[in-house]
Write an enzyme that holds these catalytic residues in place. Structure first.
Site, PDB file in Angstrom:
ATOM      1  CB  CYS A  44      -0.872  -0.039   1.255  1.00 51.45           C
ATOM      2  SG  CYS A  44      -1.902   1.411   1.499  1.00 51.45           S
ATOM      3  CB  CYS A  46      -3.118   3.855  -5.500  1.00 54.76           C
ATOM      4  SG  CYS A  46      -4.397   2.972  -4.583  1.00 54.76           S
TER       5      CYS A  46
HETATM    6  N1  DGL Z   1      -3.873   0.408  -1.984  1.00 54.48           N
HETATM    7  C1  DGL Z   1      -3.669   1.602  -1.226  1.00 54.48           C
HETATM    8  C2  DGL Z   1      -2.482   2.394  -1.769  1.00 54.48           C
HETATM    9  O1  DGL Z   1      -1.647   1.838  -2.450  1.00 54.48           O
HETATM   10  C3  DGL Z   1      -4.966   2.362  -1.120  1.00 54.48           C
HETATM   11  C4  DGL Z   1      -5.017   3.259   0.054  1.00 54.48           C
HETATM   12  C5  DGL Z   1      -6.411   3.609   0.515  1.00 54.48           C
HETATM   13  O2  DGL Z   1      -7.037   2.792   1.187  1.00 54.48           O
HETATM   14  O3  DGL Z   1      -6.837   4.745   0.246  1.00 54.48           O
HETATM   15  O4  DGL Z   1      -2.322   3.558  -1.491  1.00 54.48           O
END
Ligand code: DGL
Length: 267
Positions: A77, A188
């Protein structure tokens, strides 16, 4: 007797289902490794939360993964990585922790126009961490540091394509329309699931890059260097969520295009 560390798993965590794009790269590059995945769906999205909140959640998830025998942790993440990767490493000094950040350096090596965009969550885009990466690697480049907090919840609701996604993604990418940008870096881990819509909006001339391949290679390097690669062929894939297990079993199976049973945990 075999050293137990060889048989333990790689622990992968995300705010939700986005880390599955990293999971996919790990299963391709390290097919003998077992992986334990945790999606913190009960507290998603991280992108609109404070860093204090996110780091507290991540401490809890790393502790859980450690208790379940993780030999290495992947913070799959970007938002959680920029929120506190140094703090996680300080808090858990005995376990290698790999973070995920946008592949800004690769974009600078591949952009012919010296202009590219990064698309992340609000927290990532506004973080000092990301701004420093841009300053360090993309000096002399025009960089569009774009964000959206709507795309993650849409992907989590299963709307990875269709009109709503096209409108929202189109809105997020609007600033690069008529610009010289020839690359969009996905900042993301959820966004590789909407790569198809990205290409539909941007056309084939704009390249879309994500971090999954680079993260897989980094995990392999660390396991090799520490003599921690699994020697056996039998792997176990385990999925946990802090949210709704039935809904996530459905979503994970759809996103991964294979059956993935998700169990509920309280953290
Ligand atoms: N997959 C997360 C990232 O890479 C998402 C973060 C979120 O929950 O906003 O930032």
């Amino acid at each position: 007797m075999m050293d137990p560390i060889h048989n333990s798993s790689i622990g992968v965590l995300d705010s939700g289902s986005g880390g599955l794009t990293i999971w996919q790269a790990l299963t391709e590059q390290l097919p003998f490794e077992s992986i334990t995945y945790v999606g913190d769906h009960a507290y998603l999205p991280y992108g609109a939360k404070t860093t204090a909140f996110i780091t507290k959640r991540v401490y809890g998830v790393i502790s859980f993964l450690q208790r379940h025998g993780a030999k290495l942790i992947v913070i799959a993440c970007n938002t959680a990585t920029v929120a506190g990767i140094d703090k996680y490493r300080k808090m858990f000094p005995d376990i290698p922790i790999v973070g995920v950040v946008p592949v800004i350096k690769t974009a600078t090596q591949q952009s012919r126009t010296k202009c590219f965009a990064i698309l992340s969550t609000e927290l990532t885009a506004k973080s000092a961490y990301q701004k420093n990466l841009i300053r360090e690697y993309a000096n002399g480049f025009q960089v569009f540091n774009l964000y959206s907090n709507i795309l993650v919840p849409l992907i989590e609701s299963g709307k990875t394509e269709g009109l709503t996604m096209e409108v929202e993604l189109g809105r997020a990418l609007a600033p690069i329309k008529d610009s010289r940008a020839d690359i969009v870096v996905l900042g993301c881990t959820h966004f590789p699931f909407i790569r198809g819509v990205c290409t539909k909006i941007l056309g084939d001339d704009i390249q879309v890059l994500d971090s999954s391949g680079a993260v897989g290679r980094q995990v392999r390097r660390i396991l090799e260097r520490n003599n921690m690669l699994s020697p056996s062929h039998g792997h176990v894939y385990t999925f946990y969520t802090t949210g709704d297990a039935i809904a996530m079993t459905r979503l994970f199976s759809r996103l991964l295009q294979k059956s993935a049973k998700v169990d509920k945990i309280e953290l």
